[in-house]
Write a protein that holds these residues in place. Structure first.
Motif, PDB file in Angstrom:
ATOM      1  N   VAL A 137       0.855  -1.189   0.000  1.00  0.00           N
ATOM      2  CA  VAL A 137       0.000   0.000   0.000  1.00  0.00           C
ATOM      3  C   VAL A 137       0.887   1.233   0.000  1.00  0.00           C
ATOM      4  N   VAL A 138       0.635   2.126  -0.941  1.00  0.00           N
ATOM      5  CA  VAL A 138       1.346   3.401  -1.012  1.00  0.00           C
ATOM      6  C   VAL A 138       0.349   4.479  -0.612  1.00  0.00           C
ATOM      7  N   ARG A 139       0.572   5.090   0.542  1.00  0.00           N
ATOM      8  CA  ARG A 139      -0.367   6.065   1.073  1.00  0.00           C
ATOM      9  C   ARG A 139      -0.079   7.442   0.486  1.00  0.00           C
ATOM     10  N   GLY A 140      -1.098   8.008  -0.161  1.00  0.00           N
ATOM     11  CA  GLY A 140      -0.937   9.328  -0.745  1.00  0.00           C
ATOM     12  C   GLY A 140      -1.808   9.513  -1.963  1.00  0.00           C
ATOM     13  N   ASP A 141      -1.688  10.686  -2.563  1.00  0.00           N
ATOM     14  CA  ASP A 141      -2.450  11.052  -3.747  1.00  0.00           C
ATOM     15  C   ASP A 141      -1.757  10.475  -4.976  1.00  0.00           C
ATOM     16  N   PHE A 142      -2.477   9.706  -5.778  1.00  0.00           N
ATOM     17  CA  PHE A 142      -1.888   9.091  -6.959  1.00  0.00           C
ATOM     18  C   PHE A 142      -1.265  10.131  -7.888  1.00  0.00           C
ATOM     19  N   LEU A 143      -1.783  11.333  -7.890  1.00  0.00           N
ATOM     20  CA  LEU A 143      -1.296  12.358  -8.810  1.00  0.00           C
ATOM     21  C   LEU A 143       0.070  12.920  -8.414  1.00  0.00           C
ATOM     22  N   THR A 144       0.488  12.690  -7.172  1.00  0.00           N
ATOM     23  CA  THR A 144       1.752  13.271  -6.718  1.00  0.00           C
ATOM     24  C   THR A 144       2.674  12.256  -6.038  1.00  0.00           C
ATOM     25  N   VAL A 145       2.188  11.110  -5.668  1.00  0.00           N
ATOM     26  CA  VAL A 145       2.979  10.167  -4.892  1.00  0.00           C
ATOM     27  C   VAL A 145       4.112   9.597  -5.744  1.00  0.00           C
TER      28      VAL A 145
END
Length: 236
Positions: free
Chosen positions: A92-100
């Motif tokens: 799991v990558v926590r964050g906004d897909f547009l900036t992560v």
């Protein structure tokens, strides 16, 4: 009921703003078999992780990155992945897909993005974030995919029919080529209710067709059964 059992995994969507839905399962069953050789898959807006788990099942050599902004949904994904047979290659990558930042340029991006770009916002903050295109719209999803996909990368997504022209225009501007477009209807007598999209970087012949999930008598169509049988325990 918050637990959903599939043939090879289970999904518990408690704590998620958007609950598991048939659109995600249909998208995964349709798109993921076409990208079985992928070495990395990013699930944009993963929610409870159903598309990520389907990707782990269908793409045996792929590392799976489930990108999720909402903490409750990210927690649910982590628990579902830990309980699956593929926990060692799911993250799991926590964050906004547009900036992560992802550790790789993914071979594949798959997403069941938000449907609504206007109208009343739900009082449930998590549900509102999951349903409204505050940031992850079809346009921004396509633009981000074009920016981070591997050179031969592919994108799969689902949308309502009224977004068709906007999505085609956004993909053309971003340099993604349409490979397949299926227009999904419940029965032959019903209008289309969803569109399934498959984009790649390279130009190729495009398949556009209608797909009926059920026969005129309401029973599941043979084609629908064949599509989802690898995942659903019971098809109704």
């Amino acid at each position: 009921m918050a637990e959903f059992r599939f043939r090879q995994f289970m999904v518990d969507d408690r704590g998620c703003g958007m609950k598991i839905c048939s659109d995600s399962v249909l998208l995964g069953a349709w798109f993921l078999p076409a990208v079985r050789d992928a070495r990395s898959v990013a699930d944009a807006g993963a929610g409870s992780g159903v598309l990520s788990l389907m990707a782990a099942q269908e793409c045996p050599d792929a590392d799976i990155y489930a990108v999720e902004l909402d903490p409750g949904a990210a927690d649910a994904s982590e628990a579902n992945f830990a309980a699956s047979p593929w926990a060692e290659r799911m993250k799991v990558v926590r964050g906004d897909f547009l900036t992560v930042d992802l550790p790789v340029r993914p071979d594949v991006i798959v997403s069941n993005p938000p449907y609504f770009d206007n109208g009343a916002v739900s009082p449930d903050t998590a549900r509102a974030a999951a349903r409204h295109q505050a940031s992850l719209s079809y346009r921004t999803l396509i633009e981000r995919a074009a920016a981070i996909l591997a050179p031969d990368g592919q994108l799969g997504m689902v949308s309502p029919p009224d977004c068709e022209n906007d999505i085609i225009f956004a993909a053309e501007l971003a340099g993604l080529r349409l490979r397949r477009l299926w227009r999904v209807a419940t029965t032959p007598r019903r209008p289309e209710r969803r569109l399934l999209w498959h984009f790649g970087r390279e130009a190729c012949p495009t398949e556009i067709r209608r797909f009926d999930m059920r026969r005129p008598d309401g029973a599941p169509s043979d084609e629908y059964i064949a599509l989802v049988d690898p995942f659903y325990i019971k098809i109704s």
